[in-house]
Design a protein around this motif. Structure first.
Motif, PDB file in Angstrom:
ATOM      1  N   LEU A   1       0.839  -1.204   0.000  1.00  0.00           N
ATOM      2  CA  LEU A   1       0.000   0.000   0.000  1.00  0.00           C
ATOM      3  C   LEU A   1       0.873   1.253   0.000  1.00  0.00           C
ATOM      4  CD1 LEU A   1      -2.773  -0.977   2.599  1.00  0.00           C
ATOM      5  CD2 LEU A   1      -2.868  -1.099   0.096  1.00  0.00           C
ATOM      6  N   ILE A   2       2.174   1.059   0.228  1.00  0.00           N
ATOM      7  CA  ILE A   2       3.099   2.195   0.359  1.00  0.00           C
ATOM      8  C   ILE A   2       3.959   2.356  -0.896  1.00  0.00           C
ATOM      9  CG2 ILE A   2       5.058   3.079   1.672  1.00  0.00           C
ATOM     10  CD1 ILE A   2       4.011   1.207   3.990  1.00  0.00           C
ATOM     11  N   GLY A   3       4.409   1.219  -1.426  1.00  0.00           N
ATOM     12  CA  GLY A   3       5.299   1.309  -2.582  1.00  0.00           C
ATOM     13  C   GLY A   3       5.749  -0.052  -3.043  1.00  0.00           C
ATOM     14  N   THR A   4       6.804  -0.047  -3.851  1.00  0.00           N
ATOM     15  CA  THR A   4       7.324  -1.323  -4.351  1.00  0.00           C
ATOM     16  C   THR A   4       8.578  -1.694  -3.574  1.00  0.00           C
ATOM     17  OG1 THR A   4       8.352   0.002  -6.071  1.00  0.00           O
ATOM     18  CG2 THR A   4       6.411  -1.253  -6.695  1.00  0.00           C
ATOM     19  N   PRO A   5       8.650  -2.936  -3.092  1.00  0.00           N
ATOM     20  CA  PRO A   5       9.825  -3.367  -2.339  1.00  0.00           C
ATOM     21  C   PRO A   5      11.040  -3.531  -3.242  1.00  0.00           C
ATOM     22  CG  PRO A   5       7.956  -4.817  -1.939  1.00  0.00           C
ATOM     23  CD  PRO A   5       7.600  -3.957  -3.108  1.00  0.00           C
ATOM     24  N   ASN A   6      12.206  -3.330  -2.657  1.00  0.00           N
ATOM     25  CA  ASN A   6      13.461  -3.619  -3.362  1.00  0.00           C
ATOM     26  C   ASN A   6      13.771  -5.101  -3.238  1.00  0.00           C
ATOM     27  OD1 ASN A   6      13.732  -0.885  -3.860  1.00  0.00           O
ATOM     28  ND2 ASN A   6      14.988  -0.527  -2.043  1.00  0.00           N
ATOM     29  N   HIS A   7      14.528  -5.607  -4.202  1.00  0.00           N
ATOM     30  CA  HIS A   7      15.025  -6.976  -4.092  1.00  0.00           C
ATOM     31  C   HIS A   7      15.994  -7.025  -2.909  1.00  0.00           C
ATOM     32  CE1 HIS A   7      16.334 -10.906  -5.440  1.00  0.00           C
ATOM     33  NE2 HIS A   7      17.582 -10.503  -5.277  1.00  0.00           N
ATOM     34  N   ASP A   8      15.788  -7.972  -1.995  1.00  0.00           N
ATOM     35  CA  ASP A   8      16.668  -8.106  -0.842  1.00  0.00           C
ATOM     36  C   ASP A   8      17.748  -9.125  -1.191  1.00  0.00           C
ATOM     37  OD1 ASP A   8      17.780  -8.855   1.737  1.00  0.00           O
ATOM     38  OD2 ASP A   8      16.081  -7.792   2.626  1.00  0.00           O
ATOM     39  N   SER A   9      18.949  -8.625  -1.467  1.00  0.00           N
ATOM     40  CA  SER A   9      20.012  -9.508  -1.962  1.00  0.00           C
ATOM     41  C   SER A   9      20.394 -10.579  -0.947  1.00  0.00           C
ATOM     42  CB  SER A   9      21.264  -8.701  -2.303  1.00  0.00           C
ATOM     43  OG  SER A   9      20.953  -7.715  -3.217  1.00  0.00           O
ATOM     44  N   MET A  10      20.267 -10.278   0.336  1.00  0.00           N
ATOM     45  CA  MET A  10      20.636 -11.257   1.358  1.00  0.00           C
ATOM     46  C   MET A  10      19.723 -12.481   1.277  1.00  0.00           C
ATOM     47  SD  MET A  10      21.085 -10.498   5.445  1.00  0.00           S
ATOM     48  CE  MET A  10      19.451 -10.944   6.063  1.00  0.00           C
ATOM     49  N   ALA A  11      18.450 -12.256   0.945  1.00  0.00           N
ATOM     50  CA  ALA A  11      17.474 -13.346   0.928  1.00  0.00           C
ATOM     51  C   ALA A  11      17.141 -13.819  -0.489  1.00  0.00           C
ATOM     52  CB  ALA A  11      16.188 -12.889   1.610  1.00  0.00           C
ATOM     53  N   GLY A  12      17.439 -13.011  -1.486  1.00  0.00           N
ATOM     54  CA  GLY A  12      17.143 -13.380  -2.867  1.00  0.00           C
ATOM     55  C   GLY A  12      15.681 -13.227  -3.235  1.00  0.00           C
ATOM     56  N   LYS A  13      14.931 -12.466  -2.447  1.00  0.00           N
ATOM     57  CA  LYS A  13      13.541 -12.163  -2.793  1.00  0.00           C
ATOM     58  C   LYS A  13      13.156 -10.788  -2.240  1.00  0.00           C
ATOM     59  CE  LYS A  13      12.439 -15.664   0.641  1.00  0.00           C
ATOM     60  NZ  LYS A  13      11.898 -17.007   0.784  1.00  0.00           N
ATOM     61  N   PHE A  14      11.864 -10.460  -2.294  1.00  0.00           N
ATOM     62  CA  PHE A  14      11.489  -9.083  -1.920  1.00  0.00           C
ATOM     63  C   PHE A  14      11.438  -8.877  -0.414  1.00  0.00           C
ATOM     64  CE2 PHE A  14       7.079  -9.135  -0.370  1.00  0.00           C
ATOM     65  CZ  PHE A  14       6.659 -10.404  -0.745  1.00  0.00           C
ATOM     66  N   TYR A  15      11.520  -9.963   0.348  1.00  0.00           N
ATOM     67  CA  TYR A  15      11.586  -9.810   1.804  1.00  0.00           C
ATOM     68  C   TYR A  15      12.654 -10.753   2.335  1.00  0.00           C
ATOM     69  CZ  TYR A  15       8.991 -14.221   2.254  1.00  0.00           C
ATOM     70  OH  TYR A  15       8.601 -15.537   2.196  1.00  0.00           O
ATOM     71  N   ALA A  16      13.104 -10.476   3.549  1.00  0.00           N
ATOM     72  CA  ALA A  16      14.087 -11.370   4.188  1.00  0.00           C
ATOM     73  C   ALA A  16      13.558 -11.761   5.555  1.00  0.00           C
ATOM     74  CB  ALA A  16      15.424 -10.656   4.335  1.00  0.00           C
ATOM     75  N   ARG A  17      13.639 -13.051   5.859  1.00  0.00           N
ATOM     76  CA  ARG A  17      13.351 -13.535   7.216  1.00  0.00           C
ATOM     77  C   ARG A  17      14.669 -14.022   7.790  1.00  0.00           C
ATOM     78  NH1 ARG A  17       8.038 -17.441   7.200  1.00  0.00           N
ATOM     79  NH2 ARG A  17       8.743 -17.832   9.334  1.00  0.00           N
ATOM     80  N   PHE A  18      14.964 -13.622   8.999  1.00  0.00           N
ATOM     81  CA  PHE A  18      16.219 -14.076   9.597  1.00  0.00           C
ATOM     82  C   PHE A  18      16.094 -14.138  11.117  1.00  0.00           C
ATOM     83  CE2 PHE A  18      17.495  -9.863  11.090  1.00  0.00           C
ATOM     84  CZ  PHE A  18      16.802  -9.034  10.230  1.00  0.00           C
ATOM     85  N   PHE A  19      16.963 -14.965  11.700  1.00  0.00           N
ATOM     86  CA  PHE A  19      16.961 -15.168  13.153  1.00  0.00           C
ATOM     87  C   PHE A  19      18.105 -14.426  13.814  1.00  0.00           C
ATOM     88  CE2 PHE A  19      14.430 -18.850  11.969  1.00  0.00           C
ATOM     89  CZ  PHE A  19      13.517 -18.924  13.003  1.00  0.00           C
ATOM     90  N   VAL A  20      17.858 -13.977  15.023  1.00  0.00           N
ATOM     91  CA  VAL A  20      18.939 -13.571  15.926  1.00  0.00           C
ATOM     92  C   VAL A  20      18.954 -14.617  17.025  1.00  0.00           C
ATOM     93  CG1 VAL A  20      19.822 -11.787  17.459  1.00  0.00           C
ATOM     94  CG2 VAL A  20      18.483 -11.137  15.442  1.00  0.00           C
ATOM     95  N   LYS A  21      20.126 -15.244  17.221  1.00  0.00           N
ATOM     96  CA  LYS A  21      20.237 -16.308  18.225  1.00  0.00           C
ATOM     97  C   LYS A  21      21.485 -16.088  19.084  1.00  0.00           C
ATOM     98  CE  LYS A  21      17.793 -19.954  15.695  1.00  0.00           C
ATOM     99  NZ  LYS A  21      16.873 -20.552  16.646  1.00  0.00           N
ATOM    100  N   HIS A  22      21.636 -16.963  20.067  1.00  0.00           N
ATOM    101  CA  HIS A  22      22.770 -16.877  20.986  1.00  0.00           C
ATOM    102  C   HIS A  22      24.103 -16.903  20.236  1.00  0.00           C
ATOM    103  CE1 HIS A  22      25.208 -17.656  24.538  1.00  0.00           C
ATOM    104  NE2 HIS A  22      25.675 -18.751  23.985  1.00  0.00           N
ATOM    105  N   GLU A  23      24.212 -17.839  19.314  1.00  0.00           N
ATOM    106  CA  GLU A  23      25.467 -17.972  18.572  1.00  0.00           C
ATOM    107  C   GLU A  23      25.335 -17.354  17.200  1.00  0.00           C
ATOM    108  OE1 GLU A  23      27.750 -21.495  17.983  1.00  0.00           O
ATOM    109  OE2 GLU A  23      27.501 -22.038  20.099  1.00  0.00           O
ATOM    110  N   ASP A  24      26.417 -16.743  16.740  1.00  0.00           N
ATOM    111  CA  ASP A  24      26.367 -16.132  15.414  1.00  0.00           C
ATOM    112  C   ASP A  24      27.761 -16.109  14.815  1.00  0.00           C
ATOM    113  OD1 ASP A  24      25.216 -14.421  13.259  1.00  0.00           O
ATOM    114  OD2 ASP A  24      26.717 -13.038  14.050  1.00  0.00           O
ATOM    115  N   LYS A  25      27.845 -16.534  13.553  1.00  0.00           N
ATOM    116  CA  LYS A  25      29.147 -16.500  12.881  1.00  0.00           C
ATOM    117  C   LYS A  25      29.105 -15.569  11.671  1.00  0.00           C
ATOM    118  CE  LYS A  25      30.815 -21.076  14.260  1.00  0.00           C
ATOM    119  NZ  LYS A  25      29.651 -21.687  14.904  1.00  0.00           N
ATOM    120  N   SER A  26      28.095 -14.699  11.603  1.00  0.00           N
ATOM    121  CA  SER A  26      27.948 -13.864  10.414  1.00  0.00           C
ATOM    122  C   SER A  26      28.929 -12.695  10.460  1.00  0.00           C
ATOM    123  CB  SER A  26      26.508 -13.359  10.299  1.00  0.00           C
ATOM    124  OG  SER A  26      26.267 -12.404  11.308  1.00  0.00           O
TER     125      SER A  26
END
Ligand code: FE2
Length: 302
Positions: free
Chosen positions: A107-132
């Motif tokens: 309803l606001i606009g067109t999403p950008n391609h999210d390169s991290m996820a390879g689609k128009f949205y990204a789902r990701f976790f924040v957890k105790h351990e992280d190697k990113s």
């Protein structure tokens, strides 16, 4: 405040600049029924389907919601809203929240391609351990105030962050700062170094294989300050640029005008990306910590 049937609209308790929009149960039920026509594959593979779910949402409000959301985001005095279900039920599961987030953004606009996820949205976790390789998923370090889209060519007018789920979470509050509230805005906006071009790059996980150049500060159509900044990705070309960025970072992080708020599960923060900065406080340590987020960034229709 404006009244829209099926929604509870108020000023957010944390700030007069943020509008709080709660979606009532009866509205959620109608939406859930409408959304069930499409699965996530259709939403992901067929861009026009995203507009169909957006229209389902707007139709429930006689097309008032789209106008209101756009007004908020473009209004320099506000520019931010928090939207989500009034109550979390078994209907407001992760699939529903992806569809709802899709509907709101379309309803606001067109999403950008999210390169991290390879689609128009990204789902990701924040957890105790992280190697990113970036601060995004480092639970025990503050995610400092920044804007999105600083290292990509895409225009990034707005962003949405939806909290899909969390478990064993203490801390990790959302941090927001409006440029017009920030104590050092005038000083740094008027510093000539802030108007120089900086080089911006990004680590591997972002999947962006180019660098961009732009200043930290620029003016809007009324001459007011706008910012495009994140601490991790500029490559200062000289001492002046390095010291300017350090001063900017120190000043943002020490601001007394930061808004710190706990985003409810199922809710999303949507903000204008030119005059709002966003970040996250560190989490309290817990080996079973888990938070899932969804993000969408994009440009306005006009
Ligand atoms: Fe961000």
């Amino acid at each position: 405040m404006i009244k829209i049937s099926g929604f509870k609209i108020s000023k957010h308790h944390s700030s007069n600049r943020i509008v709080n929009i709660q979606i009532e149960d009866k509205t959620l039920e109608k939406l859930s029924e409408k959304f069930s026509r499409f699965d996530l594959t259709a939403i992901e593979y067929k861009p026009f389907t995203r507009f169909t779910v957006a229209k389902y949402l707007d139709d429930l409000t006689n097309n008032e919601l789209s106008k209101y959301l756009n007004d908020i985001l473009r209004d320099r005095k506000t520019g931010c809203f928090i939207i989500g279900p009034e109550k979390i039920t078994n209907k407001t599961d992760d699939i529903f929240l992806v569809k709802l987030s899709t509907a709101i953004t379309h309803l606001i606009g067109t999403p950008n391609h999210d390169s991290m996820a390879g689609k128009f949205y990204a789902r990701f976790f924040v957890k105790h351990e992280d190697k990113s390789d970036s601060y995004l998923r480092k639970a025990y370090i503050n995610l400092d105030l920044h804007t999105d889209g600083t290292y990509v060519k895409d225009v990034t007018d707005w962003l949405m962050m939806t909290k899909i789920e969390e478990k064993n979470v203490k801390g990790g509050e959302s941090v927001m700062l409006h440029l017009d509230d920030w104590e050092s805005c005038d000083e740094l906006f008027n510093d000539p170094v802030g108007r120089e071009n900086f080089i911006w790059s990004s680590p591997k996980s972002k999947n962006v294989d180019y660098k961009v150049e732009h200043p930290v500060f620029f003016k809007d159509n009324n001459g007011l300050p706008q910012i495009s900044y994140i601490d991790q990705f500029p490559e200062p070309k000289n001492m002046n640029q390095g010291l300017f960025l350090q001063k900017l970072s120190d000043s943002l992080e020490s601001s007394k005008k930061k808004i710190i708020t706990k985003l409810p599960v199922g809710s999303a923060i949507v903000a204008n990306n030119y005059f709002w900065l966003h970040g996250r406080k560190r989490f309290m340590e817990n080996v079973n910590l888990s938070r899932e987020l969804l993000r969408i960034r994009g440009k306005f229709f006009i």
